[in-house]
Design an enzyme around this catalytic site. Sequence first.
Site, PDB file in Angstrom:
ATOM      1  N   GLU A 136       0.988   4.032   4.055  1.00  0.00           N
ATOM      2  CA  GLU A 136      -0.263   4.481   3.444  1.00  0.00           C
ATOM      3  C   GLU A 136      -1.452   3.650   3.928  1.00  0.00           C
ATOM      4  OE1 GLU A 136       1.775   4.863  -0.528  1.00  0.00           O
ATOM      5  OE2 GLU A 136       0.274   6.452  -0.717  1.00  0.00           O
ATOM      6  N   ARG A 169       9.133   8.217 -15.197  1.00  0.00           N
ATOM      7  CA  ARG A 169       8.377   9.394 -15.670  1.00  0.00           C
ATOM      8  C   ARG A 169       9.284  10.607 -15.771  1.00  0.00           C
ATOM      9  NH1 ARG A 169       4.124   8.805 -11.029  1.00  0.00           N
ATOM     10  NH2 ARG A 169       3.441   6.694 -11.449  1.00  0.00           N
ATOM     11  N   ASN A 215      -5.864  -1.775  -1.510  1.00  0.00           N
ATOM     12  CA  ASN A 215      -5.188  -0.834  -2.393  1.00  0.00           C
ATOM     13  C   ASN A 215      -4.969  -1.532  -3.734  1.00  0.00           C
ATOM     14  OD1 ASN A 215      -3.417   0.840  -3.722  1.00  0.00           O
ATOM     15  ND2 ASN A 215      -2.022   1.112  -1.995  1.00  0.00           N
ATOM     16  N   ARG A 249      -8.292   2.617  -1.210  1.00  0.00           N
ATOM     17  CA  ARG A 249      -7.507   3.716  -1.768  1.00  0.00           C
ATOM     18  C   ARG A 249      -8.112   4.064  -3.129  1.00  0.00           C
ATOM     19  NH1 ARG A 249      -1.712   3.711  -4.686  1.00  0.00           N
ATOM     20  NH2 ARG A 249      -1.529   5.959  -4.817  1.00  0.00           N
TER      21      ARG A 249
END
Length: 402
Positions: free
Chosen positions: A383, A244, A7, A94
């Site tokens: 994940e 964000r 990843n 990923r």
Amino acid sequence: MKILVLNCGSSSLKFQLFSMNKKREKMLAGGFIDRIGGNQDSSITYYINHKKKLDEAQPIKDYDGAIKIALKTLCSSKYGIIKNIHEIDSIGHRVVHGGEEFTKSMLISEKVFQKIKDNAHLAPLHNPPNIKGIESSLFYIPFARQIAVFDTAFHQTMEPDAYTYALPYEWYEEKRIRRYGFHGTSHRYVAEEAAKIIGKPIEELKMVTCHLGNGASMTAIKRGISMDTSMGFTPLEGLVMGTRCGNIDPSIPLQIMADEGLSPNQMDLLLNNQSGLFGLTDGDSDMRTIEEKAHSGSERHKLALNIFTRQVKKYIGAYAAVMGGLDAIVFTAGIGEKSAFIREKICEELDFLGIQIDEKQNEKNNTVISKGMTFVLIVPTNEELAIAREVMKVLINESNNP
Ligand code: ADP
């Protein structure tokens, strides 16, 4: 079968080696390398069976160097878990953005790799490191099968009315501007785990999955299929996140750009790196700090908390409406898994949806934290394991349909 999961983030590499077969899933070893290509040394941590074996600093100038170190560590005489890299059968990569082409994980052929490269402009921060990781891994481990697992693929089941923006339609036709959604591997994984915990086939369930970490997104999952999700064309849309902004009136950045004479890149940086919880609190993006300061009386931190939890609540209501009901809410990622306070605040006054939190279970971070009709669950995301499972799925399909 030994599966290595890679990843490559915007300046980091996570790697995990799994031993997998149809009955057994075991993580053998893994590690994390950060600050790749930065001015400071990278730190390398490595663990076997979840026990830390290595924690050291050294300069690593690029992803190629990081992958070399990861492979060397996995095969080292002192900490190695395999004798040599030929023991690695397959690699799961990923890949953040799969565009519209990829609706599932793919064996990386030359054609598939070219398409991944063609999509790089859709995720300029994320896809280039993913591509570099694939290039290095094809170079060092050419004999292993390499599989791309896309963050966007799970959401490709959304209908046009969920993914189309009300903008000039040519922008979609010509530039493929639409909602893609992200964190798909995590949303799919926790939904599948939740169905097992509830004890019903996923095809019978309506769920809202809440991935609340530094990056945060929510997904409406009906019958195991993503119907709608909060992130959009990029991971900037949706919930308020660490740095964000999430949803805002799109005319705000236009006005600020005009007032302050900012370029698109400067504005992009402000919205991605200086907004969200960070912007609201003058510099705190870590939810633990925000909770602490809010409890000590800081009005700004209280406001940040309230904005965050209100937005999650709004999406729960909206997605229950989109799906025509709700059987379960699933909390995951750093905030979702660890903050009892935030989970409780999100679920306040949602009795009309059958949502009632069991305070004791919630405080203990137990798996089932509800006492009402609607399940409220904590399911830790994983994940890397989800990617390893996808690799298995692709390989089984390949062997059934050569
Ligand atoms: P990512 O993978 O997106 O970087 P994580 O899933 O690791 O993020 O989540 C990081 C977030 O989880 C941070 O905001 C951190 O403050 C928050 N977090 C971790 N532990 C706790 C806790 N005990 N209480 C509240 N927030 C927490």
